[in-house]
Design a protein around this motif. Sequence first.
Motif, PDB file in Angstrom:
ATOM      1  N   SER A  13       0.995  -1.161  -0.126  1.00  0.00           N
ATOM      2  CA  SER A  13      -0.335  -0.062  -0.055  1.00  0.00           C
ATOM      3  C   SER A  13       0.543   1.238   0.417  1.00  0.00           C
ATOM      4  O   SER A  13       2.307   1.063   0.246  1.00  0.00           O
ATOM      5  CB  SER A  13      -0.957  -0.112   1.401  1.00  0.00           C
ATOM      6  N   ILE A  14       0.389   2.625  -0.525  1.00  0.00           N
ATOM      7  CA  ILE A  14       1.079   3.976  -0.970  1.00  0.00           C
ATOM      8  C   ILE A  14       0.045   4.647   0.268  1.00  0.00           C
ATOM      9  O   ILE A  14      -1.362   4.308   0.027  1.00  0.00           O
ATOM     10  CB  ILE A  14       1.221   4.538  -2.037  1.00  0.00           C
ATOM     11  N   GLU A  15       0.582   5.330   0.810  1.00  0.00           N
ATOM     12  CA  GLU A  15      -0.200   6.829   1.246  1.00  0.00           C
ATOM     13  C   GLU A  15       1.268   7.962   0.907  1.00  0.00           C
ATOM     14  O   GLU A  15       1.857   7.812   1.015  1.00  0.00           O
ATOM     15  CB  GLU A  15      -0.044   6.501   2.844  1.00  0.00           C
ATOM     16  N   VAL A  16       0.026   9.349   1.333  1.00  0.00           N
ATOM     17  CA  VAL A  16       0.823   9.967   0.707  1.00  0.00           C
ATOM     18  C   VAL A  16       0.424  11.245   1.446  1.00  0.00           C
ATOM     19  O   VAL A  16      -1.561  11.369   1.818  1.00  0.00           O
ATOM     20  CB  VAL A  16       0.738  10.374  -0.769  1.00  0.00           C
ATOM     21  N   ASN A  17       1.387  11.739   2.715  1.00  0.00           N
ATOM     22  CA  ASN A  17       0.758  12.768   3.758  1.00  0.00           C
ATOM     23  C   ASN A  17       2.045  13.849   3.736  1.00  0.00           C
ATOM     24  O   ASN A  17       3.174  13.208   4.290  1.00  0.00           O
ATOM     25  CB  ASN A  17       0.423  12.426   4.379  1.00  0.00           C
ATOM     26  N   ASN A  18       1.153  15.101   4.916  1.00  0.00           N
ATOM     27  CA  ASN A  18       2.473  15.716   4.634  1.00  0.00           C
ATOM     28  C   ASN A  18       4.093  15.568   3.829  1.00  0.00           C
ATOM     29  O   ASN A  18       4.878  15.973   3.937  1.00  0.00           O
ATOM     30  CB  ASN A  18       2.789  15.728   6.537  1.00  0.00           C
ATOM     31  N   ASN A  19       3.590  15.923   2.066  1.00  0.00           N
ATOM     32  CA  ASN A  19       4.836  16.176   1.075  1.00  0.00           C
ATOM     33  C   ASN A  19       6.019  14.314   1.516  1.00  0.00           C
ATOM     34  O   ASN A  19       6.769  14.990   1.200  1.00  0.00           O
ATOM     35  CB  ASN A  19       4.717  17.377   1.057  1.00  0.00           C
ATOM     36  N   SER A  20       5.452  13.768   1.812  1.00  0.00           N
ATOM     37  CA  SER A  20       5.870  12.305   1.785  1.00  0.00           C
ATOM     38  C   SER A  20       5.110  11.042   1.997  1.00  0.00           C
ATOM     39  O   SER A  20       4.136  11.285   1.574  1.00  0.00           O
ATOM     40  CB  SER A  20       6.263  12.757   4.096  1.00  0.00           C
ATOM     41  N   LEU A  21       5.883  10.563   1.476  1.00  0.00           N
ATOM     42  CA  LEU A  21       5.362   9.503   0.860  1.00  0.00           C
ATOM     43  C   LEU A  21       5.703   7.767   1.138  1.00  0.00           C
ATOM     44  O   LEU A  21       6.907   7.945   1.523  1.00  0.00           O
ATOM     45  CB  LEU A  21       6.032   8.689  -0.845  1.00  0.00           C
ATOM     46  N   THR A  42       4.067   0.406   2.173  1.00  0.00           N
ATOM     47  CA  THR A  42       4.584  -0.793   2.537  1.00  0.00           C
ATOM     48  C   THR A  42       4.714  -1.945   2.570  1.00  0.00           C
ATOM     49  O   THR A  42       3.817  -2.067   0.775  1.00  0.00           O
ATOM     50  CB  THR A  42       2.446  -0.917   3.860  1.00  0.00           C
ATOM     51  N   LEU A  43       5.558  -2.055   2.583  1.00  0.00           N
ATOM     52  CA  LEU A  43       6.001  -3.953   1.843  1.00  0.00           C
ATOM     53  C   LEU A  43       5.128  -4.510   2.626  1.00  0.00           C
ATOM     54  O   LEU A  43       4.381  -4.707   4.117  1.00  0.00           O
ATOM     55  CB  LEU A  43       7.767  -4.137   1.995  1.00  0.00           C
ATOM     56  N   SER A  44       5.308  -6.305   2.060  1.00  0.00           N
ATOM     57  CA  SER A  44       5.179  -6.909   2.187  1.00  0.00           C
ATOM     58  C   SER A  44       5.110  -8.173   3.659  1.00  0.00           C
ATOM     59  O   SER A  44       4.212  -8.460   4.099  1.00  0.00           O
ATOM     60  CB  SER A  44       4.959  -8.307   1.086  1.00  0.00           C
ATOM     61  N   ASN A  45       6.408  -7.268   3.652  1.00  0.00           N
ATOM     62  CA  ASN A  45       6.926  -7.916   5.246  1.00  0.00           C
ATOM     63  C   ASN A  45       6.724  -7.219   6.029  1.00  0.00           C
ATOM     64  O   ASN A  45       7.597  -6.845   7.151  1.00  0.00           O
ATOM     65  CB  ASN A  45       8.722  -7.844   5.124  1.00  0.00           C
ATOM     66  N   GLY A  46       6.305  -5.942   6.149  1.00  0.00           N
ATOM     67  CA  GLY A  46       5.381  -5.296   7.485  1.00  0.00           C
ATOM     68  C   GLY A  46       5.992  -3.670   7.584  1.00  0.00           C
ATOM     69  O   GLY A  46       6.108  -3.312   7.947  1.00  0.00           O
ATOM     70  N   ASN A  47       7.621  -3.834   6.726  1.00  0.00           N
ATOM     71  CA  ASN A  47       8.689  -2.390   6.811  1.00  0.00           C
ATOM     72  C   ASN A  47       7.355  -1.782   6.307  1.00  0.00           C
ATOM     73  O   ASN A  47       6.595  -1.643   4.995  1.00  0.00           O
ATOM     74  CB  ASN A  47       9.418  -3.112   6.221  1.00  0.00           C
ATOM     75  N   VAL A  48       7.979  -0.571   6.537  1.00  0.00           N
ATOM     76  CA  VAL A  48       7.211   0.808   5.940  1.00  0.00           C
ATOM     77  C   VAL A  48       8.360   1.407   5.285  1.00  0.00           C
ATOM     78  O   VAL A  48       9.250   1.881   6.228  1.00  0.00           O
ATOM     79  CB  VAL A  48       6.549   2.068   7.066  1.00  0.00           C
TER      80      VAL A  48
END
Length: 163
Positions: A87-95, A98-104
């Motif tokens: 999944s991908i989130e865009v917030n506060n000019n930061s991207l 989230t990887l499949s192993n749980g790392n962000v």
Amino acid sequence: MSMKSVLVLRDLTKKSTKHVQAIIKYADSQKGYSLMEAFIALTVLLMLSSLIPLLFIPIQKPPPITQLEETSLFFSMLGKEIREGKSIEVNNNSLSVTLSNGNVLNFSRYHSLIRKQVNGFGHEVWVQNISEMVLKKHSDALFAVKLIDTQGKEYERYFRRIE
């Protein structure tokens, strides 16, 4: 001055003149160079040849623009991370990816850099000389990343998530 001393002086002058003439005649008869003359010639040649690169400075090409290459590589590597992410989130000019192993993975601007952090830790520089990073989310599957470098040049790329 006596006549005898004048004759002696004239004889000495004639002998000296004969010696100088003999030395000049001997030097003229030599056909080769001395070792010292060879060293002096080599030294002059080396000094002149060291100046040759200075003549080519005005006709050299300017170095390639590395900002374009670095930004292209950033977009390419970012696309790889987005494809591998869940999944991908865009917030506060930061991207955030989230990887499949749980790392962000977090991509954000830090001073004049774009850096990557994993789970909020680390400082991996991905792009330098950036004055602004603008992230626009158009839909859940489409977003744009726009970078503006310190020279004012803009680089933009759209990314589409295929799930």
